[in-house]
Scaffold this active site. Structure first.
Site, PDB file in Angstrom:
ATOM      1  N   HIS A 208      -1.383  -4.746   0.588  1.00 15.69           N
ATOM      2  CA  HIS A 208      -0.887  -3.476   1.148  1.00 15.69           C
ATOM      3  C   HIS A 208       0.602  -3.484   1.461  1.00 15.69           C
ATOM      4  CE1 HIS A 208      -1.377  -5.774   4.883  1.00 15.69           C
ATOM      5  NE2 HIS A 208      -0.441  -4.973   5.368  1.00 15.69           N
TER       6      HIS A 208
HETATM    7  C1  UD1 Z   1       0.900  -1.921   9.301  1.00 11.55           C
HETATM    8  C2  UD1 Z   1       1.950  -2.950   9.686  1.00 11.55           C
HETATM    9  C3  UD1 Z   1       1.717  -4.236   8.899  1.00 11.55           C
HETATM   10  C4  UD1 Z   1       0.298  -4.718   9.012  1.00 11.55           C
HETATM   11  C5  UD1 Z   1      -0.657  -3.601   8.622  1.00 11.55           C
HETATM   12  C6  UD1 Z   1      -2.096  -4.036   8.739  1.00 11.55           C
HETATM   13  C7  UD1 Z   1       4.157  -2.009  10.313  1.00 11.55           C
HETATM   14  C8  UD1 Z   1       5.542  -1.841   9.869  1.00 11.55           C
HETATM   15  N1  UD1 Z   1       3.302  -2.486   9.378  1.00 11.55           N
HETATM   16  O1  UD1 Z   1       1.143  -1.549   7.949  1.00 11.55           O
HETATM   17  O2  UD1 Z   1       2.586  -5.230   9.416  1.00 11.55           O
HETATM   18  O3  UD1 Z   1       0.102  -5.843   8.172  1.00 11.55           O
HETATM   19  O4  UD1 Z   1      -0.405  -2.467   9.462  1.00 11.55           O
HETATM   20  O5  UD1 Z   1      -2.979  -3.067   8.285  1.00 11.55           O
HETATM   21  O6  UD1 Z   1       3.839  -1.736  11.447  1.00 11.55           O
HETATM   22  N2  UD1 Z   1      -3.345   4.981   7.452  1.00 11.55           N
HETATM   23  C9  UD1 Z   1      -4.608   5.536   7.422  1.00 11.55           C
HETATM   24  N3  UD1 Z   1      -5.444   5.251   8.447  1.00 11.55           N
HETATM   25  C10 UD1 Z   1      -5.078   4.469   9.493  1.00 11.55           C
HETATM   26  C11 UD1 Z   1      -3.783   3.921   9.497  1.00 11.55           C
HETATM   27  C12 UD1 Z   1      -2.925   4.163   8.468  1.00 11.55           C
HETATM   28  O7  UD1 Z   1      -4.974   6.251   6.516  1.00 11.55           O
HETATM   29  O8  UD1 Z   1      -5.884   4.259  10.409  1.00 11.55           O
HETATM   30  C13 UD1 Z   1      -2.396   5.258   6.343  1.00 11.55           C
HETATM   31  C14 UD1 Z   1      -1.229   6.084   6.799  1.00 11.55           C
HETATM   32  O9  UD1 Z   1      -1.445   7.411   6.594  1.00 11.55           O
HETATM   33  C15 UD1 Z   1      -0.078   5.543   5.986  1.00 11.55           C
HETATM   34  C16 UD1 Z   1      -0.475   4.141   5.616  1.00 11.55           C
HETATM   35  O10 UD1 Z   1      -1.844   4.016   5.914  1.00 11.55           O
HETATM   36  O11 UD1 Z   1       0.059   6.257   4.809  1.00 11.55           O
HETATM   37  C17 UD1 Z   1       0.366   3.125   6.306  1.00 11.55           C
HETATM   38  O12 UD1 Z   1       0.063   2.974   7.681  1.00 11.55           O
HETATM   39  P1  UD1 Z   1       1.107   2.295   8.706  1.00 11.55           P
HETATM   40  O13 UD1 Z   1       0.443   2.047   9.975  1.00 11.55           O
HETATM   41  O14 UD1 Z   1       2.346   3.039   8.723  1.00 11.55           O
HETATM   42  O15 UD1 Z   1       1.470   0.895   8.056  1.00 11.55           O
HETATM   43  P2  UD1 Z   1       0.552  -0.183   7.356  1.00 11.55           P
HETATM   44  O16 UD1 Z   1       0.877  -0.188   5.914  1.00 11.55           O
HETATM   45  O17 UD1 Z   1      -0.875  -0.077   7.780  1.00 11.55           O
END
Ligand code: UD1
Length: 371
Positions: A208
């Site tokens: 991811h």
């Molecule tokens: C985040 C952390 C990363 C960690 C990862 C574990 C940062 C910079 N990154 O990355 O270090 O390894 O979490 O999972 O903080 N989304 C959903 N549902 C959710 C959460 C997120 O659909 O419950 C989607 C969001 O819409 C977004 C994407 O996932 O498009 C990214 O989510 P985000 O929390 O910004 O970062 P991660 O890639 O999860």
């Protein structure tokens, strides 16, 4: 009257696993008042609720609901909302874990209000400033008064940045506390059966990181490698929402499915841990999975040019592939040797050691923490 009050903050999936043992150990002591704030960076059933249930995590007292967005927007929302919590609660200490955006946001809010911060998993460095997590780590450590380290490289990394060694406490790896607590339960579930897999005969994949999934060219190379792997091995891939979104946008999901890669929703903690236990090999770009695979003795292949967890490489349980996903296609899960890494402090008691330090600091109120 207890020793004082601590506000713990969690926000994203890996935080829950890291913080649960510290919270449980303080609860067990019974002499520290605890409140839990969930920023809501991860919010859906699979990324949050199911993880919390599996980990027997206490119900958070406050939910900030910051959700997704650009790094600036997500961090700013957490910073602003958490500052209000701190003004209401006036805790003696804020305890944060890991390196996600929520971690940095709450550390910044606490520091500006002069509230001391304890950072679980301090001192990890990839020395790769293109990773958002590296920025979050360095700044959170700089803002913290109590730095809990989990591996031998962390203290020298912090010393290089001029951090007073008196602030640094080697307690070990709290993520491995969670693993040791739940591994028997996870194994009993035999989650590989749900996927009609045989133990030891499949590759578990999680990817991811922005560097692997956000750019179309790299994602296409990753998909090609997984398709090549699926030609001779069973592959199960619980797909992170960020990755699903990118695979759909690039029209690549159908190639994976067509090749027989078992793409699923993200899994809860117990099912994912169970799948790791039963895997012949793991392919990942996650920090936590590198550690868990090493502690379980499952050969791990990390699709990154660097790792902030070099201890897993030194133990021979983790292989850094660099940026080229090609070699993933050559992995033969049944032929690989399983060897459990023996790392000091990865013993299931890190949370207890961190709780002791917190209690001691609250009791003695040293000037370097409570300026
Ligand atoms: C985040 C952390 C990363 C960690 C990862 C574990 C940062 C910079 N990154 O990355 O270090 O390894 O979490 O999972 O903080 N989304 C959903 N549902 C959710 C959460 C997120 O659909 O419950 C989607 C969001 O819409 C977004 C994407 O996932 O498009 C990214 O989510 P985000 O929390 O910004 O970062 P991660 O890639 O999860």
């Amino acid at each position: 009257m207890g020793l004082g009050s601590v506000v713990h903050v969690v926000g994203a999936r890996p935080n829950f696993v890291k913080m649960a043992p510290v919270i449980a150990a303080l609860e067990e002591r019974g002499d520290v008042e605890q409140r839990i704030v969930h920023t809501g960076q991860h919010y859906d059933e699979r990324m949050s609720s199911e993880m919390l249930t599996d980990l027997e995590f206490p119900e958070p007292d406050v939910f900030l609901g910051v959700g997704s967005g650009t790094h600036g927007a997500q961090t700013a929302r957490a910073l602003e909302a958490f500052e209000r919590v701190l003004l209401d609660e006036e805790p003696d200490l804020v305890c944060v874990g890991g390196d996600v955006n929520s971690t940095l946001a709450v550390a910044l809010a606490a520091a500006k209000l002069g509230i001391p911060i304890a950072h679980v998993e301090a001192g990890l460095r990839s020395y790769d400033w293109t990773m958002p997590e590296e920025i979050n780590r360095v700044l959170t450590d700089r803002l913290s008064q109590i730095l809990f380290t989990h591996s031998p490289e962390a203290a020298p990394n912090l010393a290089l940045e001029g951090i007073d060694p008196a602030r640094v406490h080697f307690v070990g790896n709290t993520m491995i506390d969670s693993l040791r607590r739940f591994e028997a339960r996870a194994e009993e579930r035999m989650p590989w059966r749900q996927f009609r897999l045989e133990r030891g005969d499949y590759v578990l994949v999680t990817l991811h990181r922005p560097s692997n999934v956000d750019g179309g060219r790299q994602l296409a190379r990753v998909v090609d490698a997984l398709v090549a792997l699926a030609d001779h091995a069973r592959v199960v891939f619980p797909v992170h929402p960020r990755t699903t979104e990118r695979l759909r946008a690039e029209g690549l999901l159908s190639s994976l499915l067509g090749a027989g890669v078992d793409c699923t929703e993200p899994l809860g903690y117990l099912d994912f841990l169970g799948l790791q236990i039963g895997a012949g090999a793991v392919v990942t770009d996650s920090g936590g999975v590198q550690e868990e695979a090493s502690a379980l003795g499952v050969p791990c292949f990390t699709l990154r040019p660097n790792t902030e967890r070099p201890v897993t490489i030194a133990q021979g349980t983790n292989t850094l592939l660099g940026e080229d996903p090609g070699p993933i296609g050559e992995i033969r899960p049944r032929e690989l040797e399983h060897r459990v890494a023996r790392i000091e402090g990865w013993d299931g008691y890190a949370g207890q050691r961190a709780a002791e330090v917190i209690a001691h600091v609250l009791q003695s109120r040293p000037a370097e923490v409570f300026a």
